[in-house]
Design a protein around this motif. Structure first.
Motif, PDB file in Angstrom:
ATOM      1  N   VAL A 257       0.857  -1.187   0.000  1.00  0.00           N
ATOM      2  CA  VAL A 257       0.000   0.000   0.000  1.00  0.00           C
ATOM      3  C   VAL A 257       0.889   1.231   0.000  1.00  0.00           C
ATOM      4  N   ASP A 258       0.608   2.162  -0.910  1.00  0.00           N
ATOM      5  CA  ASP A 258       1.418   3.371  -0.977  1.00  0.00           C
ATOM      6  C   ASP A 258       0.699   4.401  -1.839  1.00  0.00           C
ATOM      7  N   ASN A 259       1.377   5.504  -2.061  1.00  0.00           N
ATOM      8  CA  ASN A 259       0.906   6.553  -2.959  1.00  0.00           C
ATOM      9  C   ASN A 259       2.067   6.885  -3.888  1.00  0.00           C
ATOM     10  N   LEU A 260       2.194   6.131  -4.975  1.00  0.00           N
ATOM     11  CA  LEU A 260       3.357   6.253  -5.848  1.00  0.00           C
ATOM     12  C   LEU A 260       3.361   7.562  -6.622  1.00  0.00           C
ATOM     13  N   ALA A 261       2.180   7.984  -7.090  1.00  0.00           N
ATOM     14  CA  ALA A 261       2.052   9.230  -7.860  1.00  0.00           C
ATOM     15  C   ALA A 261       3.132   9.305  -8.937  1.00  0.00           C
ATOM     16  N   ALA A 262       3.795  10.450  -9.043  1.00  0.00           N
ATOM     17  CA  ALA A 262       4.813  10.626 -10.072  1.00  0.00           C
ATOM     18  C   ALA A 262       6.225  10.530  -9.495  1.00  0.00           C
ATOM     19  N   THR A 263       6.364   9.865  -8.352  1.00  0.00           N
ATOM     20  CA  THR A 263       7.669   9.744  -7.704  1.00  0.00           C
ATOM     21  C   THR A 263       8.471   8.591  -8.312  1.00  0.00           C
TER      22      THR A 263
ATOM     23  N   ASN B 207      17.613   1.948  -0.476  1.00  0.00           N
ATOM     24  CA  ASN B 207      16.199   2.235  -0.772  1.00  0.00           C
ATOM     25  C   ASN B 207      15.739   3.619  -0.316  1.00  0.00           C
ATOM     26  N   GLU B 208      16.670   4.554  -0.163  1.00  0.00           N
ATOM     27  CA  GLU B 208      16.280   5.890   0.284  1.00  0.00           C
ATOM     28  C   GLU B 208      16.506   6.966  -0.774  1.00  0.00           C
ATOM     29  N   TYR B 209      16.896   6.599  -1.987  1.00  0.00           N
ATOM     30  CA  TYR B 209      17.177   7.599  -3.013  1.00  0.00           C
ATOM     31  C   TYR B 209      15.997   8.527  -3.280  1.00  0.00           C
ATOM     32  N   HIS B 210      14.794   7.995  -3.178  1.00  0.00           N
ATOM     33  CA  HIS B 210      13.594   8.765  -3.529  1.00  0.00           C
ATOM     34  C   HIS B 210      13.261   9.849  -2.510  1.00  0.00           C
TER      35      HIS B 210
END
Length: 328
Positions: free
Chosen positions: A30-36, A175-178
């Motif tokens: 579950v997440d909110n990927l959007a345009a990321t 996994n923290e680049y974003h």
């Protein structure tokens, strides 16, 4: 099925990696990927399905259990310590967590929730994760307050002894680049050193701390997900639980560890701290780890130097920012 909210985020995606390590791939992300760019954290992982946060919330709002869930690892939140939209944080961090907590308890599912060391504020009341001291804590930013509000709600609702609220300290690793500006200093420093041969740290504005001498409890992401897995396996281990190493190290120590892992001599530039955060800056965090040990967790923690070396040489230096379940 296990549900991991914020599953494309830093700790959430690392937790899916851990579940994959343990042979589990019946996982709802579950997440909110959007345009990321967060989707990249999922590419190497095994999971059953993905749902947008809003659709997921609608599905769990009813009385039925549409997922036959075994456990929920709730890492989904806005983790920006500089976010100023208090209404957004109230809804996204506090009320969202209340809904999921009620859902998990109603259906007999294990519930792990990401609280934060930001709830401890300036540390004037220490960093003890006992329940009695929750109400006196004074977070320094709205993010910390939004996490504090759920802890207080759980205490008032009488459910704190049925769930685990994990107060993460300074977590770093793949996994923290974003995360942009919210990336760990290690991740930022690696790029700075490659580009300029130098890294930057904030000056100190308190006499008792030299420049770069501000202290944090740095904890490696792989240690964090080991603890989360252990907590899933031990439903009797509940309440507010610190996750750090119990050792405070300076930013200078961290910088030297990065340079050492890169095979370079330390070269640090001290810069002014933005005025907007000077009065909200934590000069010391150090997790008291007695509770987790008393609950039965016995595994050792990575040292700062070992964690930084693994992150730098195993991921950043290989141009591979992501934990890869295919390598297991």
């Amino acid at each position: 099925m296990y549900i991991v909210t914020g599953g494309a985020g830093f700790i959430g995606s690392a937790m899916i990696w851990k579940l994959n390590q343990m042979g589990i791939d019946d996982i709802l992300v579950v997440d909110n990927l959007a345009a990321t760019e967060k989707w990249k954290n999922l590419v190497n992982l095994r999971y059953t399905d993905y749902l947008h946060r809003d659709r997921f919330l609608k599905m769990v709002a009813g009385e039925a259990d549409p997922f036959n869930v075994t456990g929920i690892v709730h890492m989904g939140a806005c983790s920006s310590t500089t976010e100023r939209d208090a209404d957004f944080l109230m809804e996204n961090n506090t009320r969202y967590t209340q809904v999921l907590c009620r859902y998990a308890l109603a259906h007999g599912a294990r519930f792990l929730n990401a609280s934060s060391a930001a709830t401890y504020g300036g540390g004037e009341f220490g960093f003890n994760d006992d329940h009695e001291g929750i109400g006196r804590l004074k977070p320094l930013n709205m993010y910390g307050y939004s996490k504090q509000l759920f802890d207080l709600w759980a205490q008032r609702a009488g459910v704190l002894d049925k769930i685990a609220c994990i107060k993460f300290f300074n977590v770093f690793g793949p996994n923290e680049y974003h995360k942009g500006d919210m990336r760990s200093v290690i991740c930022k420093a690696y790029a700075q050193i490659l580009e300029r041969g130098q890294m930057r740290l904030f000056r100190s504005y308190r006499k008792e701390y030299p420049d770069g001498g501000q202290m944090r409890d740095f904890v490696y992401i792989k240690d964090c997900v080991d603890i989360l897995w252990w907590l899933l396996e031990h439903p009797e281990a509940n309440g507010v639980i610190n996750v750090g190493t119990g050792i405070a190290r300076t930013w200078n120590d961290l910088a030297k560890a990065v340079f050492l892992a890169m095979g370079r001599k330390p070269n640090i530039e001290y810069i002014d701290m933005p005025e907007a955060i000077r009065d909200k800056y934590q000069y010391l965090t150090r997790a008291e780890m007695g509770k987790l040990r008393a609950l039965g967790y016995t595994a050792p923690f990575s040292s700062l130097e070992d964690g930084v070396k693994d992150y730098v040489t195993g991921y950043l230096a290989k141009d591979d920012a992501y934990l890869d379940s295919r390598k297991l």
